[in-house]
Design a protein around this motif. Structure first.
Motif, PDB file in Angstrom:
ATOM      1  N   ILE A  52       0.533  -1.025  -0.055  1.00 45.67           N
ATOM      2  CA  ILE A  52       0.137   0.123  -0.305  1.00 45.67           C
ATOM      3  C   ILE A  52       1.294   1.078  -0.161  1.00 45.67           C
ATOM      4  N   LYS A  53       1.956   1.308   0.243  1.00 43.29           N
ATOM      5  CA  LYS A  53       2.905   2.324   0.744  1.00 43.29           C
ATOM      6  C   LYS A  53       3.377   2.713  -0.837  1.00 43.29           C
ATOM      7  N   PHE A 100      -3.056   2.980   9.704  1.00 40.87           N
ATOM      8  CA  PHE A 100      -1.843   2.106   9.254  1.00 40.87           C
ATOM      9  C   PHE A 100      -1.557   2.584   7.443  1.00 40.87           C
ATOM     10  N   MET A 101      -2.982   2.433   7.545  1.00 41.27           N
ATOM     11  CA  MET A 101      -3.020   2.714   5.497  1.00 41.27           C
ATOM     12  C   MET A 101      -2.613   3.958   5.417  1.00 41.27           C
ATOM     13  N   ILE A 102      -3.400   4.272   5.998  1.00 47.27           N
ATOM     14  CA  ILE A 102      -3.209   6.439   5.884  1.00 47.27           C
ATOM     15  C   ILE A 102      -1.763   6.777   5.648  1.00 47.27           C
ATOM     16  N   GLY A 103      -1.023   6.114   7.505  1.00 46.03           N
ATOM     17  CA  GLY A 103       0.296   6.530   7.246  1.00 46.03           C
ATOM     18  C   GLY A 103       1.270   6.471   6.365  1.00 46.03           C
ATOM     19  N   GLU A 104       0.986   4.566   6.239  1.00 42.85           N
ATOM     20  CA  GLU A 104       2.104   4.350   4.582  1.00 42.85           C
ATOM     21  C   GLU A 104       1.791   5.085   3.580  1.00 42.85           C
ATOM     22  N   VAL A 105      -0.005   5.573   3.303  1.00 46.48           N
ATOM     23  CA  VAL A 105       0.458   5.944   1.847  1.00 46.48           C
ATOM     24  C   VAL A 105       0.812   7.416   2.464  1.00 46.48           C
ATOM     25  N   LEU A 106       1.247   8.095   3.209  1.00 42.84           N
ATOM     26  CA  LEU A 106       1.580   9.645   3.333  1.00 42.84           C
ATOM     27  C   LEU A 106       3.787   9.266   3.698  1.00 42.84           C
ATOM     28  N   VAL A 107       4.102   8.234   3.430  1.00 40.86           N
ATOM     29  CA  VAL A 107       5.124   8.256   4.214  1.00 40.86           C
ATOM     30  C   VAL A 107       5.319   7.789   2.174  1.00 40.86           C
TER      31      VAL A 107
END
Length: 407
Positions: A52-53, A100-107
């Motif tokens: 996802i990231k 976690f999904m949102i965080g990985e997308v931002l990263v």
């Protein structure tokens, strides 16, 4: 700004570029991400979150490259550091899959905004200074400093997880703030040419990718990205599987971090011979030799799943010293400033798309297994090694046509 001031500002860009790469490389979660998500969710969820990231980059990689060409390299890099910091904070403080999904997308967005813009800023600065022949030298210096950052953060991240599972992500957020400070001191270099509209810009980039040299480099870059990251993605379950046979699986975070740190140190040491090898073989054959090493490493790990075989993982990053600097050496002179960052972003995007797709296929193939080990791990690694061998043969067969006398 007069001529002398502009010269000093651009020379400062060249000096600071390796330090930007250093702070960008302080990824304290690199050696523990799988174990972190596996403990909170499941192995399949861990692999899917990594995918996802990379898929987050799909949406923003090319637009961020265009932004770097249209608005400037510096503001794009400032956005990259801010997005990375925010994503790491969300992952550290979250406790559910959505967060976690949102965080990985931002990263992933942070990575997208940095990719292309960073190398473009360096090359444009060197171009204005009349020193483009130094691009491989400066990129190699930045590469060494970034790997020193990777080594430091790998060990520190493993130790930090023993104190608190989320601490590596908080430390990574602080490192992103350091990158923000360095970027603030950079000057925007002049960009040659006139920026086209987005679709026209993309069309120009895709047209350039069909030339023999750039097409060959693209295929090599995609394959090398996948093979290098396969070893990254499965290093932690590989170490854990080996330790599980000895009843020591709880030591996986510390051993994983230690091995990762040694990887970077070994790679930095190998880079000392990089320029010498490049002079003897040329950039293309040097890159081929490095890709062959990546493929052989995956094959060896597939053949032996044992704690003693973990020593092979210290070689994982050696090929990087012989790929990226010379890939950029081949590609940068073929590009113009008005689409340089867009081109590099599209190339990076292609690698991430292929890798993310393969990761999602892998996650689906292992299902809901409690842990990734034994025959399942061996099967995954064997499949990637076989694919790498096929691509290697194709690259060797087409090198002379793509490179002419330059290869």
């Amino acid at each position: 700004m007069d001529e002398d001031d502009r010269h000093r500002a651009l020379a400062r860009n060249v000096r600071l570029y390796p330090w930007f790469k250093f702070f960008q490389a302080l990824i304290f979660w690199q050696a523990i991400w799988f174990l972190y998500y596996e403990g909170l969710l499941s192995p399949a969820a861990a692999i899917a979150l990594l995918a996802i990231k990379d898929l987050g980059v799909v949406v923003f990689e090319v637009p961020s490259g265009y932004l770097a060409d249209a608005v400037g390299r510096r503001p794009t890099l400032l956005a990259a550091a801010g997005l990375t910091a925010l994503g790491c904070v969300l992952i550290a403080t979250g406790n559910d899959l959505t967060t976690f999904m949102i965080g990985e997308v931002l990263v992933g967005m942070g990575a997208a905004f940095a990719s292309g813009a960073d190398s473009a800023l360096l090359y444009d600065s060197l171009d204005e200074l009349g020193e483009t022949e130094r691009v491989a030298e400066v990129e190699l210096r930045a590469w060494r400093l970034s790997y020193a950052g990777y080594a430091l953060s790998a060990v520190a991240g493993g130790l930090a997880m023993l104190l608190a599972p989320s601490l590596p992500y908080l430390l990574s957020a602080l490192a992103a703030f350091g990158a923000l400070i360095v970027t603030w001191r950079l000057a925007e270099p002049p960009i040659s040419g006139t920026i086209a509209m987005p679709l026209a810009q993309l069309g120009l980039v895709l047209q350039r990718m069909t030339t023999p040299l750039l097409a060959w480099v693209l295929v090599h870059t995609l394959a090398a990205y996948v093979m290098g990251h396969v070893a990254f993605a499965f290093a932690q379950p590989y170490v854990a599987a080996g330790l599980a046979e000895l009843g020591l699986r709880e030591g996986a975070p510390m051993l994983s971090g230690t091995i990762a740190a040694i990887m970077f140190v070994v790679s930095i040491a190998a880079s000392m011979a990089s320029m010498s090898v490049r002079r003897r073989l040329g950039p293309a054959r040097t890159m081929l030799a490095a890709f062959a090493m990546q493929t052989l490493l995956i094959a060896a790990l597939a053949a032996i799943v044992h704690p003693a075989a973990s020593v092979l993982l210290v070689l994982r990053l050696v090929p990087d010293a012989f790929i990226r600097p010379y890939m950029l050496e081949l590609v940068q002179p073929e590009l113009e400033g008005r689409y340089r960052a867009t081109y590099l972003s599209v190339q990076n995007l292609a690698g991430k798309l292929v890798y993310a797709g393969l990761l999602l296929l892998t996650a689906g193939s292992i299902g809901e297994a409690g842990r990734l080990e034994g025959p399942a791990l061996t099967g995954v690694l064997t499949a990637f090694a076989g694919g790498g061998a096929i691509v290697l043969v194709l690259l060797i067969a087409t090198r002379r046509h793509a490179m002419g006398r330059a290869g």
